[in-house]
Design a protein around this motif. Structure first.
Motif, mmCIF file in Angstrom:
data_model
loop_
_atom_site.group_PDB
_atom_site.id
_atom_site.type_symbol
_atom_site.label_atom_id
_atom_site.label_comp_id
_atom_site.label_asym_id
_atom_site.label_seq_id
_atom_site.Cartn_x
_atom_site.Cartn_y
_atom_site.Cartn_z
ATOM 1 N N GLN A 82 26.240 54.094 53.728
ATOM 2 C CA GLN A 82 26.171 53.936 55.131
ATOM 3 C C GLN A 82 27.114 54.732 55.938
ATOM 4 O OE1 GLN A 82 26.982 49.550 55.752
ATOM 5 N NE2 GLN A 82 25.008 49.077 55.280
ATOM 6 N N ARG A 113 24.587 69.364 66.905
ATOM 7 C CA ARG A 113 23.572 69.528 67.933
ATOM 8 C C ARG A 113 24.314 69.832 69.409
ATOM 9 N NH1 ARG A 113 18.989 65.045 67.075
ATOM 10 N NH2 ARG A 113 18.015 66.005 65.251
ATOM 11 N N GLU A 143 25.389 65.444 62.562
ATOM 12 C CA GLU A 143 24.230 66.156 63.274
ATOM 13 C C GLU A 143 24.458 65.979 64.903
ATOM 14 O OE1 GLU A 143 19.464 64.887 63.563
ATOM 15 O OE2 GLU A 143 20.561 64.084 61.866
ATOM 16 N N LYS A 144 24.723 64.922 65.335
ATOM 17 C CA LYS A 144 24.898 64.880 66.769
ATOM 18 C C LYS A 144 26.118 65.941 67.431
ATOM 19 C CE LYS A 144 23.495 60.104 67.182
ATOM 20 N NZ LYS A 144 23.743 58.836 67.771
ATOM 21 N N GLU A 166 25.711 58.153 55.738
ATOM 22 C CA GLU A 166 24.637 58.044 56.806
ATOM 23 C C GLU A 166 25.069 58.204 58.242
ATOM 24 O OE1 GLU A 166 21.792 55.037 56.468
ATOM 25 O OE2 GLU A 166 21.387 55.451 54.357
ATOM 26 N N LEU A 167 26.369 57.591 58.429
ATOM 27 C CA LEU A 167 26.864 57.465 59.612
ATOM 28 C C LEU A 167 27.481 58.945 59.899
ATOM 29 C CD1 LEU A 167 28.686 53.954 59.918
ATOM 30 C CD2 LEU A 167 26.617 55.019 61.489
ATOM 31 N N SER A 168 28.353 59.447 58.737
ATOM 32 C CA SER A 168 28.905 60.685 59.001
ATOM 33 C C SER A 168 27.583 61.823 59.323
ATOM 34 C CB SER A 168 29.571 61.069 57.698
ATOM 35 O OG SER A 168 30.580 60.161 57.440
ATOM 36 N N VAL A 169 26.788 61.516 58.424
ATOM 37 C CA VAL A 169 25.758 62.531 58.705
ATOM 38 C C VAL A 169 25.386 62.909 60.137
ATOM 39 C CG1 VAL A 169 23.197 63.404 57.819
ATOM 40 C CG2 VAL A 169 25.062 63.048 56.261
ATOM 41 N N GLY A 170 24.790 61.452 60.590
ATOM 42 C CA GLY A 170 24.452 61.124 61.883
ATOM 43 C C GLY A 170 25.451 61.652 62.831
ATOM 44 N N ILE A 171 26.663 61.382 62.723
ATOM 45 C CA ILE A 171 27.540 61.917 63.534
ATOM 46 C C ILE A 171 27.792 63.397 63.730
ATOM 47 C CG2 ILE A 171 30.136 61.908 64.277
ATOM 48 C CD1 ILE A 171 30.101 58.948 63.306
#
Length: 166
Positions: A129, A143, A139-140, A132-137
């Protein structure tokens, strides 16, 4: 008394003496022998009864002694059986306690293993988790950073500096 001596007759005396002797012989043969035999039989019967009573008393003493001996043996046997039963009871109780301890230790070990595996699963899940959160953050953030061309170039230059420095 004189008159008795005057009236005394030898013939009558003879016949009376003869009848008396005959009476004694007849009594001796038919009365005294059976009476004496009956008295002797009675005496022998009493002696036999006394002997039988003495034998019965001795036999009763022997039986009493045997009964006491049997009772002592039975009590000793009962005591031995009670001691054996106590030992068996103590052995059964100690075995049951030992088995209960072993069972409890097994349950505790299984619980520890289950807790450890669930802990590892939770840590793995948490890591996933977090990743995933790190990758999501990331990624944001990337971007947002890469949306502008100047920022992209600056990011590439900074990364190149870090790669060459290390």
């Amino acid at each position: 008394m004189e008159q008795l001596l005057n009236d005394f007759s030898f013939g009558l005396f003879f016949w009376q003496s003869l009848l008396f002797i005959l009476l004694l012989i007849l009594l001796g043969k038919f009365a005294w022998k059976p009476i004496l035999k009956a008295v002797d039989d009675r005496e022998q019967g009493i002696k036999d009864a006394l002997a039988e009573a003495e034998n019965a008393r001795k036999e009763m003493q022997n039986l009493t002694a045997d009964n006491e001996r049997i009772l002592k043996e039975a009590r000793a046997e009962r005591d031995i059986l009670l001691k054996e039963a106590k030992v068996m009871k103590e052995n059964i109780i100690s075995d049951a306690k030992e088995q209960a301890k072993e069972q409890a230790n097994k349950v505790i070990e299984q619980a520890k293993a289950t807790i450890e595996s669930e802990k590892q699963a939770a840590i793995t899940e948490l890591k996933n988790q977090v990743a995933e959160l790190s990758v999501g953050i990331a990624e944001k953030v990337v971007r947002a950073e890469l949306s502008d061309k100047d920022k992209q170039l600056k990011l590439v230059e900074d990364m190149l500096k870090e790669v060459t420095i290390s």
